[in-house]
Scaffold this active site. Sequence first.
Site, PDB file in Angstrom:
ATOM      1  CB  CYS A 289       6.059  16.309   0.089  1.00  0.00           C
ATOM      2  SG  CYS A 289       4.891  16.984  -1.100  1.00  0.00           S
TER       3      CYS A 289
ATOM      4  CB  SER B 289       5.264  10.089  -5.879  1.00  0.00           C
ATOM      5  OG  SER B 289       6.104  11.174  -5.534  1.00  0.00           O
TER       6      SER B 289
ATOM      7  CG  HIS C 145       8.456  16.893  -4.695  1.00  0.00           C
ATOM      8  ND1 HIS C 145       7.790  16.030  -5.533  1.00  0.00           N
ATOM      9  CD2 HIS C 145       7.533  17.304  -3.774  1.00  0.00           C
ATOM     10  CE1 HIS C 145       6.521  15.929  -5.138  1.00  0.00           C
ATOM     11  NE2 HIS C 145       6.345  16.679  -4.068  1.00  0.00           N
TER      12      HIS C 145
END
Lengths: 340, 340
Positions: free
Chosen positions: B129, B159, B242
């Site tokens: 991610c 998350s 993020h």
Amino acid sequence: MSAYKVGIVGITGAVGQEILELLTARNFPVSELRPLASARSAGKKVEFDEKTWTIREATPDSFEGLDFAIFSAGGSISKLLAPEAVKRGCVVIDNSSAFRMDPNVPLVVPEINSHTLREHKGIVANPNCSTAIALMALYPLHKAFGLKRFFASTYQAVSGTGAAAMAELKNQVAAWAAGKPIEHHVYPYQIAFNVLPHVDLFLPDGYTKEEMKMYNEGRKIMELPDLKCTCTCVRVPVFRAHSISIDAEFERPVDVKVARRAISEFPGAEVCDDPANKIYPMPLDFQRKVKCGVGRIRKNTAFDNGLAFWVCGDQLWKGAALNAIQIAEEMRNQDLLPQH
Amino acid sequence: MSAYKVGIVGITGAVGQEILELLTARNFPVSELRPLASARSAGKKVEFDEKTWTIREATPDSFEGLDFAIFSAGGSISKLLAPEAVKRGCVVIDNSSAFRMDPNVPLVVPEINSHTLREHKGIVANPNCSTAIALMALYPLHKAFGLKRFFASTYQAVSGTGAAAMAELKNQVAAWAAGKPIEHHVYPYQIAFNVLPHVDLFLPDGYTKEEMKMYNEGRKIMELPDLKCTCTCVRVPVFRAHSISIDAEFERPVDVKVARRAISEFPGAEVCDDPANKIYPMPLDFQRKVKCGVGRIRKNTAFDNGLAFWVCGDQLWKGAALNAIQIAEEMRNQDLLPQH
């Protein structure tokens, strides 16, 4: 034992309260406390050394008869009143950024450059909070390997903005938990469950003033006028300790064990670095600690002579009140404080 | 218009839920949805395309007759079941790290290297991610100036750890607001009002697996086998987007305006960069956004040909579900998906 007449400008702020607590905890000899603040707070009381002291409005005359005063009320108050205090024979230890880059003012982290105190002309500057905390790792590593360049990304607690910001985070989280709308007044955006890449004012080149403090103050304190650095300052929803991720390049080959030893032998820092056992510094663990914590120390994978590491330290302590009191202690040791 | 028989492994997780939502939002043609999970969830129902579908236990035979399946149930499930799906003629788009560095498996960010999809042998890997989000800025800047080296410090939302971690942050904050003790089960320490310099497992050299994903996957996706990078991965108390602070060095001289233009012309990113008006990307603003936000773009003060910048992106979308669906869309465009 000699005791001192001590002024505290900004007594009602987050840093002022920590100064009181640390003067007591560190047994700093105080014969008179003179708590100073804006006119709004004049007349209120503070407890210190089992006595009650009345807050006065900070004016030029408030400094008459004081030996030294610690200023924590922002740059404009310092610019206005620090010279007035000095005129009256009161040494000023200034937490604001007003005088830090003045070549006539020592900018001091006692573990690093206390020798510059003797050149003071009445004012001694206390460094920016993130800078003081970062230097607790950078300076011993500089002594070990020769610092050439570094990159810092900060994770700064709301305490750096002051008591109102600490209340704002608390209120936002309480509102969120109660299913109520989240309001913001101190920060331009919600800080709870968010991060803001914005600390202090923006300059025309896109950096913030806070980011340039790390650049300029690091050079001055470590006496490395050519040191290269880029800093990105970020506010996170943490109450009072700052964290900093640093990538540093050195002149000489590095070794992680030597780095750990250099940091552990440095009085301002402790090594907190055992990843296999999930030991690393975290802001929650470095609240109200005198030493800053350094961990995640590893060879940098992008520099030949480089290290990556992580530092945590209490913004209100090493980043402000503690360093100011350490300056007073060191000036006392060097017999640089007047006694009226 | 052709429609596909689609499996989703890990339907009950945070990413699984986003995949369902994005398949609908992006009008991906699905003739059959086969939601798969562990035995514990078998028999539960999910709603999709105005129909109710029953969750089955993921086993080798679950993939019979499917055109493709998106796996989001962790590396060990992917290792076990992805080859079984492939054997049955089902293309696998895998969100785990299990196959990313396998030279026979394309690791794809569609905006960057969709040409590698045609070399697939049944499995296509979806990147880490933080890596996918960082590349939304790094890749267009690489095309503009030639990327040589970069340093990244992340501010990663909970998350990324999954639905249980999102619940843990929520529960910790609720407990704190109610004056109750804060418990932790998912993370080794409290995450509310704290930051943890620890994402994924530690390796013997002091890096985490997550930090080395940025290093290795960045090289593979951008086809830059000699790219140098150091990454420090940090968990922050943010729910789902993020943020990443990056210092990058380039082969050629940089210009901030050219950098902004390169990013704004890149399909995966938008420029969000007007500091004078307090415009910069924040995780709260980049939840549920298809494009990642890039801001704080400025000349690096520690590299001659360098930039510093800040990227935010939704971990569950570009960092996982969205990129996986973009891979499926691109494979469909390139006629690389079977149809049973």
